[in-house]
Design a protein around this motif. Structure first.
Motif, PDB file in Angstrom:
ATOM      1  N   SER A  71       4.190  10.330   6.521  1.00 54.44           N
ATOM      2  CA  SER A  71       5.371   9.822   5.818  1.00 54.44           C
ATOM      3  C   SER A  71       5.206   8.350   5.485  1.00 54.44           C
ATOM      4  N   TRP A  72       4.710   7.557   6.447  1.00 52.87           N
ATOM      5  CA  TRP A  72       4.466   6.128   6.193  1.00 52.87           C
ATOM      6  C   TRP A  72       3.528   5.951   5.010  1.00 52.87           C
ATOM      7  N   LEU A  73       2.412   6.698   5.023  1.00 57.08           N
ATOM      8  CA  LEU A  73       1.415   6.578   3.961  1.00 57.08           C
ATOM      9  C   LEU A  73       2.039   6.848   2.595  1.00 57.08           C
ATOM     10  N   PHE A  74       2.740   7.979   2.485  1.00 59.65           N
ATOM     11  CA  PHE A  74       3.264   8.356   1.186  1.00 59.65           C
ATOM     12  C   PHE A  74       4.446   7.492   0.758  1.00 59.65           C
ATOM     13  N   LEU A  75       5.231   7.003   1.703  1.00 53.90           N
ATOM     14  CA  LEU A  75       6.316   6.088   1.342  1.00 53.90           C
ATOM     15  C   LEU A  75       5.776   4.732   0.896  1.00 53.90           C
ATOM     16  N   VAL A  76       4.716   4.259   1.558  1.00 53.08           N
ATOM     17  CA  VAL A  76       4.085   3.004   1.132  1.00 53.08           C
ATOM     18  C   VAL A  76       3.470   3.175  -0.262  1.00 53.08           C
ATOM     19  N   LEU A  77       2.774   4.290  -0.481  1.00 53.87           N
ATOM     20  CA  LEU A  77       2.208   4.548  -1.804  1.00 53.87           C
ATOM     21  C   LEU A  77       3.305   4.658  -2.863  1.00 53.87           C
ATOM     22  N   SER A  78       4.413   5.307  -2.515  1.00 49.98           N
ATOM     23  CA  SER A  78       5.546   5.409  -3.424  1.00 49.98           C
ATOM     24  C   SER A  78       6.121   4.031  -3.733  1.00 49.98           C
ATOM     25  N   GLY A  79       6.203   3.181  -2.725  1.00 49.17           N
ATOM     26  CA  GLY A  79       6.679   1.815  -2.936  1.00 49.17           C
ATOM     27  C   GLY A  79       5.767   1.030  -3.860  1.00 49.17           C
ATOM     28  N   LEU A  80       4.474   1.206  -3.694  1.00 40.59           N
ATOM     29  CA  LEU A  80       3.517   0.536  -4.579  1.00 40.59           C
ATOM     30  C   LEU A  80       3.656   1.041  -6.014  1.00 40.59           C
ATOM     31  N   ALA A  81       3.832   2.353  -6.155  1.00 46.22           N
ATOM     32  CA  ALA A  81       4.023   2.921  -7.485  1.00 46.22           C
ATOM     33  C   ALA A  81       5.327   2.414  -8.113  1.00 46.22           C
ATOM     34  N   THR A  82       6.378   2.310  -7.312  1.00 45.81           N
ATOM     35  CA  THR A  82       7.648   1.780  -7.811  1.00 45.81           C
ATOM     36  C   THR A  82       7.485   0.344  -8.281  1.00 45.81           C
TER      37      THR A  82
END
Length: 145
Positions: A71-82
Motif C-alpha cells: 500500500s505504501w509503495l502504490f500510494l507513494v507512486l500515486s502521489g508522484l503521478a498526481t
C-alpha cells in the motif's frame, strides 16, 4: 443508494467533476502572471493543509506501521503521478485556454479504461468501450482549433 436512486459513489463522482471544473477555471485565472510551478506549489500547499484539517477533524488515528509495504509503495507512486499531473496541468493552463486544456486532461478517463483493462483485468462491455471512443472523439473535437 441515496433517496434519489443514485449510488453514493455517483454523487461523490459528480461532486468531484464539479470541483474539477471549478479547479480549471480558478487555476486559469490564478496562474496569470506567475510561473506555473509556483501556482502548483500554492495549490498543493492548500490541499495539504485542507487534508490535515479534515484528518484531524475526523478523529481517525494514523498508524503508518499498520499500512502494508505494498500500500505504501502504490500510494507513494500515486502521489508522484498526481504531482506530475498537476505540474503538467498547470503548465498547460498557463499556455492554453482552459476550455481546451481541461477536456484534453480528461483523456485520463480513456487511459483509466485502457489501463484498468490491461493491468487490473477489468472488463467493460461493448457499450462501455463505445463510451470510451466517444469521449476520445469529443476531446479531439474540442482540442481542434
Amino acid at each position: 443508494m441515496t433517496e434519489s436512486g443514485l449510488s453514493a459513489w455517483v454523487v461523490w463522482a459528480l461532486l468531484s467533476a464539479a470541483f474539477a471544473a471549478l479547479t480549471a477555471i480558478l487555476a486559469k485565472v490564478g496562474v496569470e502572471g506567475i510561473a506555473s510551478d509556483v501556482a502548483t506549489l500554492i495549490r498543493t500547499a492548500v490541499v495539504f493543509l485542507l487534508l490535515i484539517g479534515l484528518f484531524l477533524a475526523s478523529g481517525e488515528s494514523l498508524s503508518p506501521s499498520a499500512i502494508s509495504a505494498r500500500s505504501w509503495l502504490f500510494l507513494v507512486l500515486s502521489g508522484l503521478a498526481t504531482g506530475a499531473s498537476w505540474l503538467c496541468y498547470f503548465r498547460a493552463l498557463k499556455l492554453g485556454p482552459a476550455s481546451q486544456v481541461a477536456p484534453v486532461d480528461k483523456l485520463s478517463v480513456v487511459l483509466v479504461a485502457l489501463f484498468g483493462a490491461a493491468f487490473l483485468g477489468e472488463r467493460m462491455s461493448a457499450v462501455n468501450w463505445l463510451g470510451v471512443a466517444l469521449i476520445t472523439g469529443g476531446v479531439l473535437l474540442i482540442a481542434i482549433k
